[in-house]
Design an enzyme around this catalytic site. Sequence first.
Site, PDB file in Angstrom:
ATOM      1  N   ASP A  11       4.659  20.756  17.380  1.00  0.00           N
ATOM      2  CA  ASP A  11       3.231  21.089  17.494  1.00  0.00           C
ATOM      3  C   ASP A  11       3.113  22.528  16.993  1.00  0.00           C
ATOM      4  OD1 ASP A  11       0.777  22.059  18.306  1.00  0.00           O
ATOM      5  OD2 ASP A  11       0.889  21.244  20.335  1.00  0.00           O
ATOM      6  N   ASP A  52      -1.673  16.442  18.389  1.00  0.00           N
ATOM      7  CA  ASP A  52      -1.505  17.771  17.785  1.00  0.00           C
ATOM      8  C   ASP A  52      -0.084  17.990  17.259  1.00  0.00           C
ATOM      9  OD1 ASP A  52      -0.296  17.823  20.243  1.00  0.00           O
ATOM     10  OD2 ASP A  52      -1.400  19.537  21.029  1.00  0.00           O
ATOM     11  N   GLY A 103      20.770  27.748  12.321  1.00  0.00           N
ATOM     12  CA  GLY A 103      21.754  26.686  12.082  1.00  0.00           C
ATOM     13  C   GLY A 103      21.381  25.302  12.557  1.00  0.00           C
ATOM     14  N   ASN A 104      20.544  25.190  13.604  1.00  0.00           N
ATOM     15  CA  ASN A 104      20.222  23.876  14.162  1.00  0.00           C
ATOM     16  C   ASN A 104      18.913  24.015  14.938  1.00  0.00           C
ATOM     17  OD1 ASN A 104      20.231  21.572  16.015  1.00  0.00           O
ATOM     18  ND2 ASN A 104      22.331  21.273  15.348  1.00  0.00           N
ATOM     19  N   LYS A 132       1.111  13.758  24.345  1.00  0.00           N
ATOM     20  CA  LYS A 132       0.722  13.939  25.750  1.00  0.00           C
ATOM     21  C   LYS A 132       1.641  13.159  26.689  1.00  0.00           C
ATOM     22  CE  LYS A 132      -2.899  16.245  24.276  1.00  0.00           C
ATOM     23  NZ  LYS A 132      -2.246  16.969  23.159  1.00  0.00           N
ATOM     24  N   TYR A 228       6.430  27.117  30.989  1.00  0.00           N
ATOM     25  CA  TYR A 228       5.699  25.998  30.396  1.00  0.00           C
ATOM     26  C   TYR A 228       5.103  26.398  29.056  1.00  0.00           C
ATOM     27  CZ  TYR A 228       2.505  22.171  29.772  1.00  0.00           C
ATOM     28  OH  TYR A 228       1.845  21.091  29.261  1.00  0.00           O
ATOM     29  N   LYS A 231       3.807  20.255  26.217  1.00  0.00           N
ATOM     30  CA  LYS A 231       4.584  19.062  26.557  1.00  0.00           C
ATOM     31  C   LYS A 231       5.549  18.739  25.429  1.00  0.00           C
ATOM     32  CE  LYS A 231       5.037  16.697  29.973  1.00  0.00           C
ATOM     33  NZ  LYS A 231       5.661  17.174  31.203  1.00  0.00           N
ATOM     34  N   ASP A 232       6.660  18.135  25.794  1.00  0.00           N
ATOM     35  CA  ASP A 232       7.697  17.779  24.835  1.00  0.00           C
ATOM     36  C   ASP A 232       7.418  16.381  24.289  1.00  0.00           C
ATOM     37  OD1 ASP A 232       7.893  17.335  27.527  1.00  0.00           O
ATOM     38  OD2 ASP A 232      10.043  17.026  27.514  1.00  0.00           O
ATOM     39  N   ASP A 233       6.361  16.282  23.485  1.00  0.00           N
ATOM     40  CA  ASP A 233       5.941  14.976  22.966  1.00  0.00           C
ATOM     41  C   ASP A 233       7.064  14.355  22.124  1.00  0.00           C
ATOM     42  OD1 ASP A 233       3.372  15.228  24.131  1.00  0.00           O
ATOM     43  OD2 ASP A 233       2.906  16.688  22.585  1.00  0.00           O
ATOM     44  N   SER A 242      18.004  -8.791  12.158  1.00  0.00           N
ATOM     45  CA  SER A 242      19.411  -9.111  11.815  1.00  0.00           C
ATOM     46  C   SER A 242      20.426  -8.487  12.772  1.00  0.00           C
ATOM     47  CB  SER A 242      19.750  -8.632  10.401  1.00  0.00           C
ATOM     48  OG  SER A 242      18.889  -9.187   9.478  1.00  0.00           O
ATOM     49  N   ARG A 265      -2.791  18.925  30.641  1.00  0.00           N
ATOM     50  CA  ARG A 265      -2.003  20.074  31.077  1.00  0.00           C
ATOM     51  C   ARG A 265      -0.575  19.688  31.424  1.00  0.00           C
ATOM     52  NH1 ARG A 265      -5.433  24.383  31.696  1.00  0.00           N
ATOM     53  NH2 ARG A 265      -7.580  23.763  31.395  1.00  0.00           N
TER      54      ARG A 265
HETATM   55  C1  F6R Z   1      -1.343  20.084  25.541  1.00  0.00           C
HETATM   56  C2  F6R Z   1      -2.004  19.450  26.665  1.00  0.00           C
HETATM   57  C3  F6R Z   1      -3.364  19.908  27.021  1.00  0.00           C
HETATM   58  C4  F6R Z   1      -3.404  21.354  27.510  1.00  0.00           C
HETATM   59  C5  F6R Z   1      -4.804  21.732  28.010  1.00  0.00           C
HETATM   60  C6  F6R Z   1      -4.900  23.197  28.433  1.00  0.00           C
HETATM   61  O1  F6R Z   1      -0.287  19.337  25.075  1.00  0.00           O
HETATM   62  O2  F6R Z   1      -1.486  18.597  27.284  1.00  0.00           O
HETATM   63  O3  F6R Z   1      -3.896  19.041  27.993  1.00  0.00           O
HETATM   64  O4  F6R Z   1      -2.450  21.562  28.498  1.00  0.00           O
HETATM   65  O5  F6R Z   1      -5.761  21.518  26.993  1.00  0.00           O
HETATM   66  O6  F6R Z   1      -4.484  23.970  27.387  1.00  0.00           O
HETATM   67  P1  F6R Z   1      -4.479  25.566  27.426  1.00  0.00           P
HETATM   68  O7  F6R Z   1      -3.733  25.956  28.659  1.00  0.00           O
HETATM   69  O8  F6R Z   1      -3.760  25.921  26.170  1.00  0.00           O
HETATM   70  O9  F6R Z   1      -5.911  26.001  27.439  1.00  0.00           O
HETATM   71 MG    MG Z   2      -0.740  21.633  21.369  1.00  0.00          MG
HETATM   72 MG    MG Z   3       1.229  17.311  21.516  1.00  0.00          MG
END
Ligand code: F6R
Ligand code: MG
Ligand code: MG
Length: 379
Positions: A11, A52, A103-104, A132, A228, A231-233, A242, A265
Amino acid sequence: MKLTLSVIKADIGGFVGHSSVHKDVLAKVKEVAEDGKDKGIIRDVSVLVCGDDIALVMTHTKGVDSSEVHELAWNAFKEGTEVAKKLKMYGAGQDLLAEAFSGNVKGMGPGIAEMEFVERKSEPVIVFFADKTSPSAWNLPLYEMFADPMNTAGLVIDPSMHEGFIFDVMDAYTGMGIQLKTPEELYDLLVFIGATSRYVVRAVYRKSDGEIAAAASTQKLSFMAGRYVGKDDPVLIVRAQSGFPAVGEILEPFARPWLVEGWMRGSHTGPLMPVAFKNAKPTRFDGPPRVIAAGYQIADGYLIGPSDLFDDPAFDHAREECNKMANILRRQGIFEPHRLPPEEMEYTTLPKVLEKLKDRFKLVETKKPKFSSEGEIAE
Ligand code: F6R
Ligand code: MG
Ligand code: MG
């Protein structure tokens, strides 16, 4: 010849808020990735968007963890970030946690799923990409695809799948892993992967010959950054047909929606809605969580596709069910179980709110608050 399929996602800024990606940002990421193709770093690339997040689906012959390929993805996201910053996209560069590539991309912010295999006579693969939510969202569908004969008829009918599969599971808190065989260790497997707040399936292998069948991204951004940062989408690669589940067996779990963590959030539970590419734009309460399925046939290392696999009216019912589930959960507002339990909220912005209240707690067993005649707490 062994081919590597690498899916690297990040993202790097949302349009608008956290709902989608601006076309100029996407164009820059594509341009840099395609330049890498012209230079021979990769054989082919396809770019996907879910909410996103942007994913680079790349083929090459440099093996997993190739620093050259990872650097190409890093540079594509870095240059895309410059465009995102100019347009003041929301959270521009949010997943690029390091200043410079080293490197990674593992541990640097982007999510990554990779696998290496010899291309079969015909090589259908599906790349799932969700927004999300978190990598453990794949636990339930992977179990159904590879270990549930009520979902995957091939486990019963196809002799090449009948021996079952091996699940590689990781404890996201400790980084320790365990491999469990199905069907014989199915109940042991479910002890772990049913606990989605802690355990994630990293990969699945065919038991008869050890062939890789699926690989997932397992990065947990919150743990990597120590705070935080979004999120780790996740992304997931699954090989089909096969001796692997059929395309329809791989998609079938998504026809019966279930609940995942990560809505609004990163703090709420919501249904994972399977959608066509054009509908991967979560806006209702920043959701509900979305998943797309991009199908490819790989031909001599080239990606023929993507085919938008959830763009099928047969998934309309799942989408309707998701909307019903979303309404039920939204009724709970900020109350659990729509809101995640306290252990999970530790990785959100909530601890900052708790910090200023923590000294107000008194041991109520021994000391009850006394009220003044005005109703104020006197001591
Ligand atoms: C982002 C997400 C959103 C945000 C929320 C508040 O991946 O899940 O729901 O957490 O829009 O965002 P901020 O804190 O950046 O205003
Ligand atoms: Mg985002
Ligand atoms: Mg996202």
